[in-house]
Write an enzyme that holds these catalytic residues in place. Structure first.
Site, mmCIF file in Angstrom:
data_model
loop_
_atom_site.group_PDB
_atom_site.id
_atom_site.type_symbol
_atom_site.label_atom_id
_atom_site.label_comp_id
_atom_site.label_asym_id
_atom_site.label_seq_id
_atom_site.Cartn_x
_atom_site.Cartn_y
_atom_site.Cartn_z
ATOM 1 N N LYS A 171 9.611 -3.451 16.373
ATOM 2 C CA LYS A 171 10.139 -2.530 17.385
ATOM 3 C C LYS A 171 10.910 -3.281 18.466
ATOM 4 O O LYS A 171 10.742 -4.488 18.645
ATOM 5 C CB LYS A 171 9.004 -1.683 17.977
ATOM 6 C CG LYS A 171 8.518 -0.619 16.981
ATOM 7 C CD LYS A 171 7.502 0.319 17.552
ATOM 8 C CE LYS A 171 7.037 1.301 16.466
ATOM 9 N NZ LYS A 171 5.941 2.171 16.923
ATOM 10 N N ARG B 215 -0.140 -0.902 11.810
ATOM 11 C CA ARG B 215 0.920 -0.344 10.962
ATOM 12 C C ARG B 215 2.066 -1.350 10.955
ATOM 13 O O ARG B 215 2.672 -1.604 11.994
ATOM 14 C CB ARG B 215 1.356 1.006 11.557
ATOM 15 C CG ARG B 215 2.423 1.754 10.780
ATOM 16 C CD ARG B 215 2.755 3.076 11.478
ATOM 17 N NE ARG B 215 3.772 3.823 10.772
ATOM 18 C CZ ARG B 215 5.076 3.631 10.899
ATOM 19 N NH1 ARG B 215 5.540 2.703 11.717
ATOM 20 N NH2 ARG B 215 5.920 4.362 10.218
HETATM 21 C C1 PT1 Z 1 3.547 4.291 15.308
HETATM 22 C C2 PT1 Z 1 4.686 4.756 14.588
HETATM 23 C C3 PT1 Z 1 4.461 5.751 13.599
HETATM 24 N N1 PT1 Z 1 5.946 4.299 14.807
HETATM 25 C C4 PT1 Z 1 2.170 5.740 14.085
HETATM 26 N N2 PT1 Z 1 3.188 6.220 13.366
HETATM 27 C C5 PT1 Z 1 6.987 4.811 14.115
HETATM 28 N N3 PT1 Z 1 0.899 6.215 13.863
HETATM 29 C C6 PT1 Z 1 6.756 5.795 13.143
HETATM 30 C C7 PT1 Z 1 11.760 0.827 18.882
HETATM 31 O O1 PT1 Z 1 11.561 0.795 20.102
HETATM 32 O O2 PT1 Z 1 3.658 3.364 16.239
HETATM 33 N N4 PT1 Z 1 2.328 4.790 15.043
HETATM 34 N N5 PT1 Z 1 5.513 6.239 12.890
HETATM 35 C C8 PT1 Z 1 8.386 4.313 14.391
HETATM 36 N N6 PT1 Z 1 8.744 4.542 15.763
HETATM 37 C C9 PT1 Z 1 9.538 3.681 16.519
HETATM 38 C C10 PT1 Z 1 9.439 3.697 17.912
HETATM 39 C C11 PT1 Z 1 10.364 2.758 15.908
HETATM 40 C C12 PT1 Z 1 10.162 2.774 18.675
HETATM 41 C C13 PT1 Z 1 11.108 1.852 16.664
HETATM 42 C C14 PT1 Z 1 11.010 1.843 18.054
HETATM 43 O O3 PT1 Z 1 12.498 0.027 18.295
#
Ligand code: PT1
Length: 275
Positions: free
Chosen positions: A219, A249
């Site tokens: 991230k 994850r």
């Molecule tokens: C997470 C999660 C998810 N993250 C769970 N499921 C994502 N339970 C999808 C960035 O800042 O943390 N927990 N499912 C993906 N979400 C992001 C959020 C991807 C922020 C990238 C960023 O780069």
């Protein structure tokens, strides 16, 4: 019964491998869209030691737009069916859609992972119907708007208040506490400093007595600290586990599992079995 239930009773932390079947995912967009490529990636993660495969067809990275449940189903169905035919692995579905929750429950999946914490119309009832465990993620706003000046009076308390409200909504819908996992939502409506505090203060979320899931792999908060996504993500995962995360994850399953084995060996002062 969900394959996750006995795994949660084990004392070790678990690794959830990310399988994105989205055309625009933040770190591996489009790469595993074809079912055969997705199945190969699933196999690689299972061989690397994944306990759970989290299959998602909706990108929820900052700025992403929501697709239709039909689109989601079209991408998820062949992949979930294929994994289920080939492997006896825990499958998690990363979705917020009541239609997708209902449909995929019929494919013998083991967890509903909802970054919107079952707040969409009909999602609570659909999830309750399935009898499956659910992961409730804290997100302030929605993926389109969440990174526009995220602001908190008290980050940890606001997240815990949110958890209390969603746990209560789940209970009223017939989802018992023993079916709930919590995720403070690293990257969901938070500044980098907020995200770092979440991990540093993970024990704050233990008061609910529920398993904690954390996702920080690749991230932006991590990539703003280091160009080395892999080392940054693995280090973050280890510290999350140290702070009490039950599930991490991750994209890089084998690397995370290796690092976890060393920390476990040190903590227990014993060699684990080499795989
Ligand atoms: C997470 C999660 C998810 N993250 C769970 N499921 C994502 N339970 C999808 C960035 O800042 O943390 N927990 N499912 C993906 N979400 C992001 C959020 C991807 C922020 C990238 C960023 O780069």
């Amino acid at each position: 019964m969900s394959r996750l239930t006995p795994l949660l009773d084990e004392s070790r932390p678990l690794v959830m491998g990310i399988l994105n079947v989205t055309p625009d995912s933040f770190s591996d967009g489009g790469q595993f869209l074809a079912p055969s490529a997705a199945l190969q990636q699933a196999e690689k993660m299972i061989k690397g030691g994944a306990d759970i495969i989290d299959v998602g067809a909706e990108s929820t990275r900052p700025g992403a737009r929501t697709g239709s449940p039909e689109e989601e189903m079209e991408r998820l169905l062949p992949v979930i069916t294929g994994i289920r035919e080939q492997f006896d692995i825990c499958i998690s579905v990363d979705t917020s859609s009541p239609e997708v929750i209902q449909e995929t429950a019929g494919l013998d999946v083991d967890l509903i992972n909802d970054v919107r914490a079952l707040r969409r119309d009909g999602a609570l009832a659909a999830a309750a119907q399935t009898g499956l465990p659910v992961c409730l993620v804290h997100m302030k706003g929605n993926p389109l708007t969440m990174q526009m000046e995220p602001c908190y009076q008290n980050l940890l308390q606001e997240i815990n208040d949110f958890f209390l409200e969603r746990i209560s909504a789940c209970n009223q819908a017939g989802i018992n506490k023993n079916r709930i996992l919590l995720d403070p939502g690293f990257g969901f409506g938070k500044t980098p400093e907020h995200n770092l505090r979440l991990i540093n203060r993970l024990e704050s979320f233990r008061e609910h007595g529920l398993p904690l899931l954390v996702g920080l792999s690749r991230k932006s908060t991590i990539t703003r600290i280091t160009d080395d996504q892999l080392m940054g993500s693995v280090t973050g995962a280890l510290l999350a586990i140290d702070g009490g995360a039950k599930i991490v994850r991750v994209h890089d399953v084998a690397e995370t599992v290796s690092a976890m084995k060393v920390t476990t060996a040190i903590r227990t002062e014993s060699l684990g079995k080499k795989i």
